[in-house]
Scaffold this motif. Sequence first.
Motif, PDB file in Angstrom:
ATOM      1  N   VAL A  35      42.790  63.241  14.712  1.00 16.99           N
ATOM      2  CA  VAL A  35      41.557  64.009  14.899  1.00 16.99           C
ATOM      3  C   VAL A  35      40.112  63.123  14.670  1.00 16.99           C
ATOM      4  O   VAL A  35      39.386  63.288  15.560  1.00 16.99           O
ATOM      5  N   GLU A  36      40.219  62.394  13.563  1.00 15.99           N
ATOM      6  CA  GLU A  36      38.924  61.565  13.515  1.00 15.99           C
ATOM      7  C   GLU A  36      38.619  60.473  14.834  1.00 15.99           C
ATOM      8  O   GLU A  36      37.294  60.316  15.347  1.00 15.99           O
ATOM      9  N   ALA A  37      39.809  59.974  15.228  1.00 20.06           N
ATOM     10  CA  ALA A  37      39.627  59.182  16.459  1.00 20.06           C
ATOM     11  C   ALA A  37      39.209  59.853  17.549  1.00 20.06           C
ATOM     12  O   ALA A  37      38.246  59.184  18.414  1.00 20.06           O
ATOM     13  N   ALA A  38      39.408  61.158  17.650  1.00 22.70           N
ATOM     14  CA  ALA A  38      38.915  61.867  18.946  1.00 22.70           C
ATOM     15  C   ALA A  38      37.478  62.465  18.536  1.00 22.70           C
ATOM     16  O   ALA A  38      36.781  63.174  19.664  1.00 22.70           O
ATOM     17  N   GLY A  39      36.632  62.162  17.571  1.00 25.65           N
ATOM     18  CA  GLY A  39      35.483  62.797  17.062  1.00 25.65           C
ATOM     19  C   GLY A  39      35.504  64.016  16.450  1.00 25.65           C
ATOM     20  O   GLY A  39      34.090  64.617  16.386  1.00 25.65           O
ATOM     21  N   GLU A 219      47.507  59.517  19.901  1.00 24.49           N
ATOM     22  CA  GLU A 219      47.347  59.989  21.329  1.00 24.49           C
ATOM     23  C   GLU A 219      46.335  60.669  21.656  1.00 24.49           C
ATOM     24  O   GLU A 219      45.988  61.992  21.237  1.00 24.49           O
ATOM     25  N   VAL A 220      45.237  60.136  22.179  1.00 27.95           N
ATOM     26  CA  VAL A 220      44.063  60.524  22.497  1.00 27.95           C
ATOM     27  C   VAL A 220      43.798  61.462  23.494  1.00 27.95           C
ATOM     28  O   VAL A 220      42.756  62.482  23.159  1.00 27.95           O
ATOM     29  N   GLY A 221      44.613  61.840  24.286  1.00 26.16           N
ATOM     30  CA  GLY A 221      44.398  63.178  25.376  1.00 26.16           C
ATOM     31  C   GLY A 221      44.407  64.296  24.583  1.00 26.16           C
ATOM     32  O   GLY A 221      43.519  64.975  24.945  1.00 26.16           O
ATOM     33  N   LEU A 222      45.702  64.612  23.868  1.00 23.33           N
ATOM     34  CA  LEU A 222      45.545  65.962  23.260  1.00 23.33           C
ATOM     35  C   LEU A 222      44.485  66.390  22.227  1.00 23.33           C
ATOM     36  O   LEU A 222      43.705  67.396  22.457  1.00 23.33           O
ATOM     37  N   MET A 223      44.326  65.386  21.418  1.00 21.93           N
ATOM     38  CA  MET A 223      43.386  65.662  20.551  1.00 21.93           C
ATOM     39  C   MET A 223      41.694  65.683  20.890  1.00 21.93           C
ATOM     40  O   MET A 223      41.066  66.274  20.598  1.00 21.93           O
ATOM     41  N   ALA A 224      41.602  64.506  21.858  1.00 22.85           N
ATOM     42  CA  ALA A 224      40.369  64.704  22.459  1.00 22.85           C
ATOM     43  C   ALA A 224      40.089  65.924  23.302  1.00 22.85           C
ATOM     44  O   ALA A 224      38.866  66.607  23.444  1.00 22.85           O
ATOM     45  N   GLY A 225      41.054  66.643  24.154  1.00 23.25           N
ATOM     46  CA  GLY A 225      41.013  67.801  24.543  1.00 23.25           C
ATOM     47  C   GLY A 225      40.742  68.984  23.696  1.00 23.25           C
ATOM     48  O   GLY A 225      39.861  69.789  23.794  1.00 23.25           O
ATOM     49  N   LEU A 226      41.424  68.823  22.678  1.00 24.09           N
ATOM     50  CA  LEU A 226      40.989  70.057  21.391  1.00 24.09           C
ATOM     51  C   LEU A 226      39.640  69.756  21.015  1.00 24.09           C
ATOM     52  O   LEU A 226      39.062  70.856  21.012  1.00 24.09           O
TER      53      LEU A 226
END
Length: 236
Positions: A35-39, A219-226
């Motif tokens: 979560v943190e990696a995704a911002g 996995e950046v895709g899913l968390m970044a999307g969320l």
Amino acid sequence: MDAPVVGLTTYRQQAAWGVWDTRADLLPSEYAVAVEAAGGVPLLLPPVALPSAAERIVARIDALVISGGADVDPGRYGAAPHERTAGWQPERDAWELALLTAADEVGLPVLGICRGMQLMAVHAGGTLDQHTPDLVGHDDHSPGGDVYGDVEVETEPGSLLAELVGPRVEVSCHHHQSVASHPGFTAVARADDGTVEAMESTSDRWRLAVQWHPETRVEVGLMAGLVDAARRHTAP
């Protein structure tokens, strides 16, 4: 814009650390790191039995993750337990189902991971296959112990999931159960053996669930999307 707050549901079980061996509310740190990696800002959500607790929590977060964990109580979808179904936690089932209901009321973005996908299907009135090896004839989705199975999944063209992770991806699985029916959701990824590995809402709302563990690979895709959906949900 301020980083959105992402609520993560937790385990409640016996755990040991330092000099302690006691009941604890916990979650593998990979979830918060992802979560943190995704911002986003991760916030752990242990089971709470107080009236209106779910509504109060949902009013204070920007997105929700229903995390992995033990089997869902088969009584929740009108089934008798399979001999391999075990360890369900009524307090956690009740808490997460209440969170999903509260999230529905305000259109909160939701991501389900492993057990989270199964619980989201049950919350919507769906059912589970209680022991996937009975259907597919192998244990690749859950090799046993603390080992993840490396599973290739193909995503549905044009789906939100395909936009986030691509047409085909290798994922880390640890599930012996799987979703059999999922009203209100569309199956958007399958393993080569036909197992449904992801589903997303049939409406425009951001509700996505996967059987695999994206947090183990950050996995950046899913968390970044969320996290992006959380920002849009809270935008004036």
